[in-house]
Motif scaffolding. Structure first.
Motif, PDB file in Angstrom:
ATOM      1  N   ARG A 115      -5.188  -8.370  13.105  1.00 49.48           N
ATOM      2  CA  ARG A 115      -4.677  -9.578  13.889  1.00 49.48           C
ATOM      3  C   ARG A 115      -5.884 -10.526  14.086  1.00 49.48           C
ATOM      4  N   PHE A 116      -6.949 -10.266  14.473  1.00 49.24           N
ATOM      5  CA  PHE A 116      -8.112 -11.128  14.835  1.00 49.24           C
ATOM      6  C   PHE A 116      -8.228 -11.866  13.556  1.00 49.24           C
ATOM      7  N   TYR A 117      -8.899 -11.340  12.490  1.00 49.92           N
ATOM      8  CA  TYR A 117      -9.227 -11.992  11.295  1.00 49.92           C
ATOM      9  C   TYR A 117      -7.950 -12.702  10.296  1.00 49.92           C
ATOM     10  N   GLY A 118      -6.759 -12.263  10.702  1.00 48.67           N
ATOM     11  CA  GLY A 118      -5.722 -12.880   9.895  1.00 48.67           C
ATOM     12  C   GLY A 118      -5.477 -14.014  10.545  1.00 48.67           C
ATOM     13  N   ALA A 119      -5.396 -14.393  11.870  1.00 47.01           N
ATOM     14  CA  ALA A 119      -5.343 -15.351  12.747  1.00 47.01           C
ATOM     15  C   ALA A 119      -6.402 -16.455  12.482  1.00 47.01           C
ATOM     16  N   VAL A 120      -7.601 -16.096  12.267  1.00 47.89           N
ATOM     17  CA  VAL A 120      -8.820 -16.838  12.274  1.00 47.89           C
ATOM     18  C   VAL A 120      -9.180 -17.439  10.632  1.00 47.89           C
ATOM     19  N   LEU A 121      -8.964 -16.576   9.726  1.00 42.31           N
ATOM     20  CA  LEU A 121      -9.259 -16.789   8.476  1.00 42.31           C
ATOM     21  C   LEU A 121      -7.924 -16.847   7.685  1.00 42.31           C
ATOM     22  N   GLY A 122      -6.936 -16.613   7.932  1.00 40.42           N
ATOM     23  CA  GLY A 122      -5.843 -16.588   7.041  1.00 40.42           C
ATOM     24  C   GLY A 122      -5.545 -15.410   6.126  1.00 40.42           C
ATOM     25  N   TRP A 123      -6.231 -14.203   6.559  1.00 42.88           N
ATOM     26  CA  TRP A 123      -6.176 -12.976   5.587  1.00 42.88           C
ATOM     27  C   TRP A 123      -4.836 -12.532   5.503  1.00 42.88           C
ATOM     28  N   SER A 124      -4.490 -11.917   4.603  1.00 44.05           N
ATOM     29  CA  SER A 124      -3.353 -10.639   4.610  1.00 44.05           C
ATOM     30  C   SER A 124      -4.134  -9.279   4.234  1.00 44.05           C
ATOM     31  N   PHE A 125      -3.247  -8.319   4.517  1.00 45.63           N
ATOM     32  CA  PHE A 125      -4.023  -6.816   4.542  1.00 45.63           C
ATOM     33  C   PHE A 125      -3.088  -6.109   3.758  1.00 45.63           C
ATOM     34  N   GLN A 126      -3.696  -5.129   2.847  1.00 46.39           N
ATOM     35  CA  GLN A 126      -3.024  -4.163   2.141  1.00 46.39           C
ATOM     36  C   GLN A 126      -3.561  -2.932   2.529  1.00 46.39           C
ATOM     37  N   GLN A 127      -2.847  -1.946   2.246  1.00 53.08           N
ATOM     38  CA  GLN A 127      -3.504  -0.430   2.764  1.00 53.08           C
ATOM     39  C   GLN A 127      -4.856  -0.013   1.838  1.00 53.08           C
ATOM     40  N   GLY A 128      -5.681   0.518   2.545  1.00 49.33           N
ATOM     41  CA  GLY A 128      -6.906   0.883   1.646  1.00 49.33           C
ATOM     42  C   GLY A 128      -6.606   2.354   0.941  1.00 49.33           C
ATOM     43  N   ARG A 129      -7.400   2.374  -0.015  1.00 53.23           N
ATOM     44  CA  ARG A 129      -7.292   3.813  -0.765  1.00 53.23           C
ATOM     45  C   ARG A 129      -7.810   4.878  -0.174  1.00 53.23           C
ATOM     46  N   PHE A 130      -8.609   4.763   0.977  1.00 55.33           N
ATOM     47  CA  PHE A 130      -9.183   5.838   1.509  1.00 55.33           C
ATOM     48  C   PHE A 130      -8.599   6.394   2.873  1.00 55.33           C
ATOM     49  N   GLY A 131      -7.267   6.096   2.964  1.00 55.22           N
ATOM     50  CA  GLY A 131      -6.696   6.674   4.143  1.00 55.22           C
ATOM     51  C   GLY A 131      -6.148   5.411   5.212  1.00 55.22           C
ATOM     52  N   ARG A 132      -5.297   6.233   6.027  1.00 53.09           N
ATOM     53  CA  ARG A 132      -4.720   5.028   7.049  1.00 53.09           C
ATOM     54  C   ARG A 132      -5.730   4.336   7.759  1.00 53.09           C
ATOM     55  N   ALA A 133      -6.898   4.913   7.900  1.00 49.11           N
ATOM     56  CA  ALA A 133      -7.706   3.990   8.857  1.00 49.11           C
ATOM     57  C   ALA A 133      -8.465   2.834   8.125  1.00 49.11           C
ATOM     58  N   PHE A 134      -8.143   2.675   6.995  1.00 47.68           N
ATOM     59  CA  PHE A 134      -8.862   1.567   6.057  1.00 47.68           C
ATOM     60  C   PHE A 134      -7.692   0.451   5.330  1.00 47.68           C
ATOM     61  N   SER A 135      -8.230  -0.671   5.297  1.00 47.28           N
ATOM     62  CA  SER A 135      -7.119  -1.604   4.850  1.00 47.28           C
ATOM     63  C   SER A 135      -8.076  -2.472   4.025  1.00 47.28           C
ATOM     64  N   VAL A 136      -7.478  -3.373   3.149  1.00 46.09           N
ATOM     65  CA  VAL A 136      -8.229  -4.440   2.437  1.00 46.09           C
ATOM     66  C   VAL A 136      -7.830  -5.954   2.657  1.00 46.09           C
ATOM     67  N   ALA A 137      -8.589  -6.730   3.148  1.00 48.59           N
ATOM     68  CA  ALA A 137      -8.243  -7.875   3.313  1.00 48.59           C
ATOM     69  C   ALA A 137      -8.263  -8.765   2.061  1.00 48.59           C
ATOM     70  N   GLU A 138      -7.358  -9.505   1.955  1.00 48.02           N
ATOM     71  CA  GLU A 138      -7.139 -10.342   0.865  1.00 48.02           C
ATOM     72  C   GLU A 138      -6.974 -12.068   1.389  1.00 48.02           C
ATOM     73  N   ALA A 139      -7.717 -12.763   0.415  1.00 43.50           N
ATOM     74  CA  ALA A 139      -7.645 -14.333   0.451  1.00 43.50           C
ATOM     75  C   ALA A 139      -6.609 -14.834  -0.571  1.00 43.50           C
ATOM     76  N   ASP A 140      -5.619 -15.425  -0.392  1.00 46.48           N
ATOM     77  CA  ASP A 140      -4.847 -15.911  -1.664  1.00 46.48           C
ATOM     78  C   ASP A 140      -4.676 -14.994  -2.740  1.00 46.48           C
ATOM     79  N   GLY A 141      -4.500 -13.590  -2.424  1.00 46.45           N
ATOM     80  CA  GLY A 141      -4.295 -12.423  -3.269  1.00 46.45           C
ATOM     81  C   GLY A 141      -5.341 -11.822  -3.886  1.00 46.45           C
ATOM     82  N   VAL A 142      -6.682 -12.521  -3.580  1.00 46.90           N
ATOM     83  CA  VAL A 142      -8.098 -12.036  -3.891  1.00 46.90           C
ATOM     84  C   VAL A 142      -8.823 -11.179  -2.996  1.00 46.90           C
ATOM     85  N   PRO A 143      -9.059  -9.758  -3.361  1.00 47.91           N
ATOM     86  CA  PRO A 143      -9.802  -8.787  -2.284  1.00 47.91           C
ATOM     87  C   PRO A 143     -11.070  -9.609  -1.621  1.00 47.91           C
TER      88      PRO A 143
END
Length: 265
Positions: free
Chosen positions: A26-54
């Protein structure tokens, strides 16, 4: 994914050890405009993307592993075990690993002689990920007691400035600039450091700078969403602001054209 000789030694990923992954998103999405995808290492992990780029990884691991909330840069190496051994041989510390991650990578969390933490990664590297000048979303700064000694350490561990390696280093006044393909990707600075509280932000560390098109707006968003300014940091200049996120993690916001103007002169 790719692995190539000119990648070895270069920054290849950024990772945030957080306590609450959703709060960090929520914080980095608001400040930097990132979106997030589920990470491949489990529910505790996600990958931030900017304009579709990790851009970076976020893992809710700070509480589980009793580590500080912090951003950590990872550098690509040819052999994680050999690189970890070089860290120890040159006076650094191997904190975690190397350990294996699917599908076929190996990583370790280590620190240099002054205690600045960083990661090493042996495995595939995202071809579209970048750090440094121009359009990349971030760059790196090492806050060290002695930038020149630090450059020797990292040069020996990561192969900077060697033959056909990824990166070249130049000594410019009181700093060391790391370049890849002629573009600045990191700066190593000498300055006052402290080994303990009350100012942990003055400890030797790698500081991640995220570039934003409107610094004042981004700082305002950070404060509105629970972040705070670091008012007594001994680094920084016009065009940037060091802050803490809602979990206490340090990072810096830079006006988007700031690094290129400052280190490519």
């Amino acid at each position: 994914m790719l692995v190539a000789a000119d990648v070895i030694g270069a920054p290849c990923w950024l990772s945030l050890a957080a306590r609450d992954r959703k709060a960090a998103e929520r914080f980095y999405g608001a400040v930097l405009g990132w979106s997030f995808q589920q990470g491949r290492f489990g529910r505790a992990f996600s990958v931030a993307e900017a304009d579709g780029v990790p851009v970076a990884g976020i893992g809710a691991v700070a509480g589980e592993f009793a580590v500080p909330v912090a951003w950590t840069p990872y550098f690509a190496v040819e052999d994680a075990d050999a690189a970890a051994a070089r860290v120890g041989e040159r006076g650094g510390t191997v904190g975690v690993g190397p350990v294996s991650y699917p599908p076929g990578g190996r990583a370790a969390l280590v620190s240099d002689r002054e205690g600045a933490a960083f990661g090493i990664w042996d495995g595939g590297v995202l071809a579209q990920w970048s750090v440094g000048a121009d359009r990349s979303p971030a760059w790196l700064e090492l806050h060290a007691g002695n930038a020149f000694d630090a450059a020797l350490f990292y040069g020996e561990v990561l192969g900077w400035g060697e033959g056909d390696g990824c990166c070249d280093i130049s000594y410019e006044e009181d700093q060391v600039v790391l370049r890849r393909d002629g573009q600045p990707v990191a700066r190593l600075n000498s300055g006052p450091v402290e080994e303990a509280a009350p100012k942990p932000q003055l400890r030797p560390r790698w500081l991640v700078h995220f570039k934003v098109p409107d610094l004042n707006r981004a700082v305002a968003l950070a404060l509105e969403n629970g972040g705070s300014k670091v008012t007594d940091a001994e680094w920084g200049s016009t065009g940037q602001m060091t802050l803490r996120d809602t979990d206490g993690g340090l990072f810096t916001l830079d006006q988007s054209d700031h690094l290129g103007n400052r280190t490519a002169d």
